[in-house]
Write a protein that holds these residues in place. Structure first.
Motif, PDB file in Angstrom:
ATOM      1  N   LEU A 153     -65.305  16.746 -54.124  1.00 49.65           N
ATOM      2  CA  LEU A 153     -65.629  15.330 -53.995  1.00 49.65           C
ATOM      3  C   LEU A 153     -67.014  15.011 -54.554  1.00 49.65           C
ATOM      4  CD1 LEU A 153     -64.168  14.569 -50.445  1.00 49.65           C
ATOM      5  CD2 LEU A 153     -63.139  14.113 -52.675  1.00 49.65           C
ATOM      6  N   GLU A 154     -67.916  15.973 -54.476  1.00 49.72           N
ATOM      7  CA  GLU A 154     -69.261  15.754 -55.001  1.00 49.72           C
ATOM      8  C   GLU A 154     -69.234  15.571 -56.524  1.00 49.72           C
ATOM      9  OE1 GLU A 154     -73.021  18.440 -54.582  1.00 49.72           O
ATOM     10  OE2 GLU A 154     -72.304  17.874 -52.579  1.00 49.72           O
ATOM     11  N   GLU A 155     -68.444  16.409 -57.189  1.00 50.11           N
ATOM     12  CA  GLU A 155     -68.318  16.332 -58.653  1.00 50.11           C
ATOM     13  C   GLU A 155     -67.218  15.361 -59.082  1.00 50.11           C
ATOM     14  OE1 GLU A 155     -70.168  17.864 -61.077  1.00 50.11           O
ATOM     15  OE2 GLU A 155     -71.487  18.526 -59.456  1.00 50.11           O
ATOM     16  N   GLN A 156     -66.493  14.810 -58.097  1.00 47.43           N
ATOM     17  CA  GLN A 156     -65.400  13.860 -58.350  1.00 47.43           C
ATOM     18  C   GLN A 156     -64.338  14.451 -59.268  1.00 47.43           C
ATOM     19  OE1 GLN A 156     -64.900  10.257 -57.221  1.00 47.43           O
ATOM     20  NE2 GLN A 156     -65.755  11.591 -55.660  1.00 47.43           N
ATOM     21  N   ARG A 157     -63.845  15.657 -58.898  1.00 50.68           N
ATOM     22  CA  ARG A 157     -62.819  16.282 -59.723  1.00 50.68           C
ATOM     23  C   ARG A 157     -61.860  17.122 -58.886  1.00 50.68           C
ATOM     24  NH1 ARG A 157     -65.172  21.526 -62.750  1.00 50.68           N
ATOM     25  NH2 ARG A 157     -65.780  22.592 -60.871  1.00 50.68           N
ATOM     26  N   ALA A 158     -60.656  17.265 -59.438  1.00 50.71           N
ATOM     27  CA  ALA A 158     -59.641  18.147 -58.877  1.00 50.71           C
ATOM     28  C   ALA A 158     -59.358  19.206 -59.926  1.00 50.71           C
ATOM     29  CB  ALA A 158     -58.376  17.369 -58.546  1.00 50.71           C
ATOM     30  N   VAL A 159     -59.470  20.469 -59.546  1.00 49.10           N
ATOM     31  CA  VAL A 159     -59.229  21.578 -60.472  1.00 49.10           C
ATOM     32  C   VAL A 159     -57.808  22.080 -60.238  1.00 49.10           C
ATOM     33  CG1 VAL A 159     -59.995  23.869 -61.211  1.00 49.10           C
ATOM     34  CG2 VAL A 159     -61.674  22.184 -60.412  1.00 49.10           C
ATOM     35  N   ILE A 160     -57.063  22.237 -61.338  1.00 47.04           N
ATOM     36  CA  ILE A 160     -55.666  22.670 -61.216  1.00 47.04           C
ATOM     37  C   ILE A 160     -55.391  23.899 -62.077  1.00 47.04           C
ATOM     38  CG2 ILE A 160     -54.879  20.329 -60.702  1.00 47.04           C
ATOM     39  CD1 ILE A 160     -53.706  20.244 -63.567  1.00 47.04           C
ATOM     40  N   THR A 161     -54.396  24.668 -61.644  1.00 47.69           N
ATOM     41  CA  THR A 161     -53.852  25.775 -62.441  1.00 47.69           C
ATOM     42  C   THR A 161     -52.342  25.541 -62.517  1.00 47.69           C
ATOM     43  OG1 THR A 161     -53.657  27.146 -60.472  1.00 47.69           O
ATOM     44  CG2 THR A 161     -55.634  27.454 -61.801  1.00 47.69           C
ATOM     45  N   PRO A 162     -51.906  24.723 -63.478  1.00 48.32           N
ATOM     46  CA  PRO A 162     -50.491  24.350 -63.540  1.00 48.32           C
ATOM     47  C   PRO A 162     -49.612  25.466 -64.105  1.00 48.32           C
ATOM     48  CG  PRO A 162     -51.668  23.420 -65.389  1.00 48.32           C
ATOM     49  CD  PRO A 162     -52.701  24.086 -64.522  1.00 48.32           C
ATOM     50  N   PRO A 163     -48.373  25.543 -63.627  1.00 51.01           N
ATOM     51  CA  PRO A 163     -47.438  26.495 -64.222  1.00 51.01           C
ATOM     52  C   PRO A 163     -47.054  26.007 -65.621  1.00 51.01           C
ATOM     53  CG  PRO A 163     -46.316  25.114 -62.621  1.00 51.01           C
ATOM     54  CD  PRO A 163     -47.774  24.777 -62.540  1.00 51.01           C
ATOM     55  N   PRO A 164     -46.564  26.907 -66.483  1.00 51.95           N
ATOM     56  CA  PRO A 164     -46.175  26.499 -67.838  1.00 51.95           C
ATOM     57  C   PRO A 164     -45.165  25.354 -67.794  1.00 51.95           C
ATOM     58  CG  PRO A 164     -46.120  28.887 -67.628  1.00 51.95           C
ATOM     59  CD  PRO A 164     -46.346  28.334 -66.255  1.00 51.95           C
ATOM     60  N   GLY A 165     -45.430  24.333 -68.597  1.00 53.18           N
ATOM     61  CA  GLY A 165     -44.504  23.209 -68.706  1.00 53.18           C
ATOM     62  C   GLY A 165     -44.846  22.020 -67.836  1.00 53.18           C
ATOM     63  N   LEU A 166     -45.720  22.179 -66.845  1.00 54.61           N
ATOM     64  CA  LEU A 166     -46.046  21.050 -65.972  1.00 54.61           C
ATOM     65  C   LEU A 166     -46.848  19.989 -66.724  1.00 54.61           C
ATOM     66  CD1 LEU A 166     -45.874  19.860 -63.099  1.00 54.61           C
ATOM     67  CD2 LEU A 166     -48.092  20.916 -62.649  1.00 54.61           C
ATOM     68  N   ILE A 167     -47.816  20.431 -67.507  1.00 53.02           N
ATOM     69  CA  ILE A 167     -48.666  19.506 -68.254  1.00 53.02           C
ATOM     70  C   ILE A 167     -48.147  19.314 -69.671  1.00 53.02           C
ATOM     71  CG2 ILE A 167     -51.013  19.082 -69.099  1.00 53.02           C
ATOM     72  CD1 ILE A 167     -50.718  19.002 -66.029  1.00 53.02           C
ATOM     73  N   ASP A 168     -47.756  20.406 -70.317  1.00 53.06           N
ATOM     74  CA  ASP A 168     -47.295  20.368 -71.705  1.00 53.06           C
ATOM     75  C   ASP A 168     -45.861  20.885 -71.759  1.00 53.06           C
ATOM     76  OD1 ASP A 168     -46.855  20.523 -74.407  1.00 53.06           O
ATOM     77  OD2 ASP A 168     -48.622  21.734 -74.861  1.00 53.06           O
ATOM     78  N   GLU A 169     -44.918  19.988 -71.985  1.00 52.46           N
ATOM     79  CA  GLU A 169     -43.501  20.369 -71.978  1.00 52.46           C
ATOM     80  C   GLU A 169     -43.165  21.433 -73.019  1.00 52.46           C
ATOM     81  OE1 GLU A 169     -40.873  17.009 -72.097  1.00 52.46           O
ATOM     82  OE2 GLU A 169     -41.924  16.019 -70.463  1.00 52.46           O
ATOM     83  N   SER A 170     -43.948  21.512 -74.096  1.00 52.21           N
ATOM     84  CA  SER A 170     -43.659  22.507 -75.134  1.00 52.21           C
ATOM     85  C   SER A 170     -43.915  23.921 -74.641  1.00 52.21           C
ATOM     86  CB  SER A 170     -44.495  22.229 -76.393  1.00 52.21           C
ATOM     87  OG  SER A 170     -45.870  22.444 -76.126  1.00 52.21           O
ATOM     88  N   GLN A 171     -44.646  24.060 -73.509  1.00 51.87           N
ATOM     89  CA  GLN A 171     -44.913  25.381 -72.953  1.00 51.87           C
ATOM     90  C   GLN A 171     -43.927  25.752 -71.841  1.00 51.87           C
ATOM     91  OE1 GLN A 171     -48.899  25.148 -71.511  1.00 51.87           O
ATOM     92  NE2 GLN A 171     -49.810  25.169 -73.549  1.00 51.87           N
ATOM     93  N   ALA A 172     -42.945  24.905 -71.614  1.00 51.47           N
ATOM     94  CA  ALA A 172     -41.992  25.150 -70.533  1.00 51.47           C
ATOM     95  C   ALA A 172     -41.204  26.427 -70.779  1.00 51.47           C
ATOM     96  CB  ALA A 172     -41.047  23.969 -70.382  1.00 51.47           C
ATOM     97  N   VAL A 173     -40.957  27.160 -69.711  1.00 52.38           N
ATOM     98  CA  VAL A 173     -40.166  28.376 -69.771  1.00 52.38           C
ATOM     99  C   VAL A 173     -38.737  28.015 -69.399  1.00 52.38           C
ATOM    100  CG1 VAL A 173     -39.845  30.664 -68.786  1.00 52.38           C
ATOM    101  CG2 VAL A 173     -42.157  29.763 -69.143  1.00 52.38           C
ATOM    102  N   ILE A 174     -37.798  28.408 -70.244  1.00 46.97           N
ATOM    103  CA  ILE A 174     -36.394  28.101 -69.976  1.00 46.97           C
ATOM    104  C   ILE A 174     -35.866  29.117 -68.978  1.00 46.97           C
ATOM    105  CG2 ILE A 174     -34.078  27.934 -70.966  1.00 46.97           C
ATOM    106  CD1 ILE A 174     -35.482  27.075 -73.586  1.00 46.97           C
ATOM    107  N   ALA A 175     -35.420  28.632 -67.844  1.00 48.04           N
ATOM    108  CA  ALA A 175     -34.979  29.507 -66.766  1.00 48.04           C
ATOM    109  C   ALA A 175     -33.491  29.816 -66.842  1.00 48.04           C
ATOM    110  CB  ALA A 175     -35.295  28.877 -65.419  1.00 48.04           C
ATOM    111  N   SER A 176     -32.737  29.050 -67.611  1.00 49.02           N
ATOM    112  CA  SER A 176     -31.294  29.247 -67.682  1.00 49.02           C
ATOM    113  C   SER A 176     -30.947  30.296 -68.718  1.00 49.02           C
ATOM    114  CB  SER A 176     -30.613  27.924 -68.049  1.00 49.02           C
ATOM    115  OG  SER A 176     -29.248  28.143 -68.268  1.00 49.02           O
ATOM    116  N   SER A 177     -30.089  31.226 -68.354  1.00 50.47           N
ATOM    117  CA  SER A 177     -29.673  32.257 -69.312  1.00 50.47           C
ATOM    118  C   SER A 177     -28.568  31.746 -70.229  1.00 50.47           C
ATOM    119  CB  SER A 177     -29.213  33.510 -68.566  1.00 50.47           C
ATOM    120  OG  SER A 177     -28.091  33.190 -67.766  1.00 50.47           O
ATOM    121  N   ARG A 178     -28.013  30.571 -69.933  1.00 47.47           N
ATOM    122  CA  ARG A 178     -26.947  30.035 -70.771  1.00 47.47           C
ATOM    123  C   ARG A 178     -27.423  29.693 -72.175  1.00 47.47           C
ATOM    124  NH1 ARG A 178     -24.105  25.452 -67.383  1.00 47.47           N
ATOM    125  NH2 ARG A 178     -26.055  25.392 -66.274  1.00 47.47           N
TER     126      ARG A 178
END
Length: 194
Positions: A153-178
């Motif tokens: 709150l002092e620095e007015q920021r939220a730090v995140i560690t997103p899984p692949p694909g949450l922020i950039d869809e091109s980094q999404a991991v395909i979970a389906s084996s089909r």
């Protein structure tokens, strides 16, 4: 500062009680007997809580002057709003009020800017940050410890560690084996024996 602390649900019984969808981490403080709450729409209130009890895991409230099912049902979907001092902080240091999180900058651990929190959505399983990206697009970030690693709150920021694909869809991991080659040939036939 005004905070939405609950939404009135359906009437319960015939004596004016209502179910309540709690939207505060401190219901024992905000929704205690004697509390006077503003409402949205404003014409429904203010409402003073007369009694409160838990029944089958749901909070039931009765308001002064609401004595029957018809009057209780008329309050359905009304938001209950508490007046809160903006300097007041939750007792738990890991909890935050919505107004503290609004407009925080969202960054990755390396400092890369993702955007700014413009809205917080409260779902039954978790809360979501609606983050406006610099290009004007929006991304939803679950407010869970595994993803939101720090609120400063002092620095007015939220730090995140997103899984692949949450922020950039091109980094999404395909979970389906089909989608992998050759899976259709390996699939067992179903139905009849030969």
């Amino acid at each position: 500062m005004q905070l939405v602390v609950a939404r009135i649900g359906r009437a319960h019984g015939i004596k004016g009680e209502v179910t309540v969808e709690v939207r505060t981490d401190e219901p024992e403080l905000r929704l205690a007997p004697g509390a006077v709450l503003a409402t949205e729409p404003a014409t429904a209130g203010p409402l003073t809580i007369e009694t409160g009890r838990v029944h089958s895991g749901r909070l039931l409230l009765r308001f002064e002057g609401v004595r029957d099912r018809t009057a209780a049902e008329a309050l359905r979907n009304t938001l209950l709003i508490a007046e809160v001092d903006p300097a007041e902080l939750p007792e738990d240091p890991e909890e935050f009020y919505d107004h503290q999180l609004m407009d925080l900058d969202v960054v990755l651990t390396d400092g890369t800017e993702i955007g700014r929190i413009t809205e917080i959505t409260h779902l039954p399983s978790q809360d979501l940050f609606i983050v406006e990206r610099p290009d004007g697009s929006e991304v939803m970030i679950p407010f869970v410890e595994e993803i939101v690693t720090e609120i400063d709150l002092e620095e007015q920021r939220a730090v995140i560690t997103p899984p692949p694909g949450l922020i950039d869809e091109s980094q999404a991991v395909i979970a389906s084996s089909r989608d992998e080659e050759g899976d259709e040939d390996e699939a067992p036939e179903s139905g009849k024996d030969a």
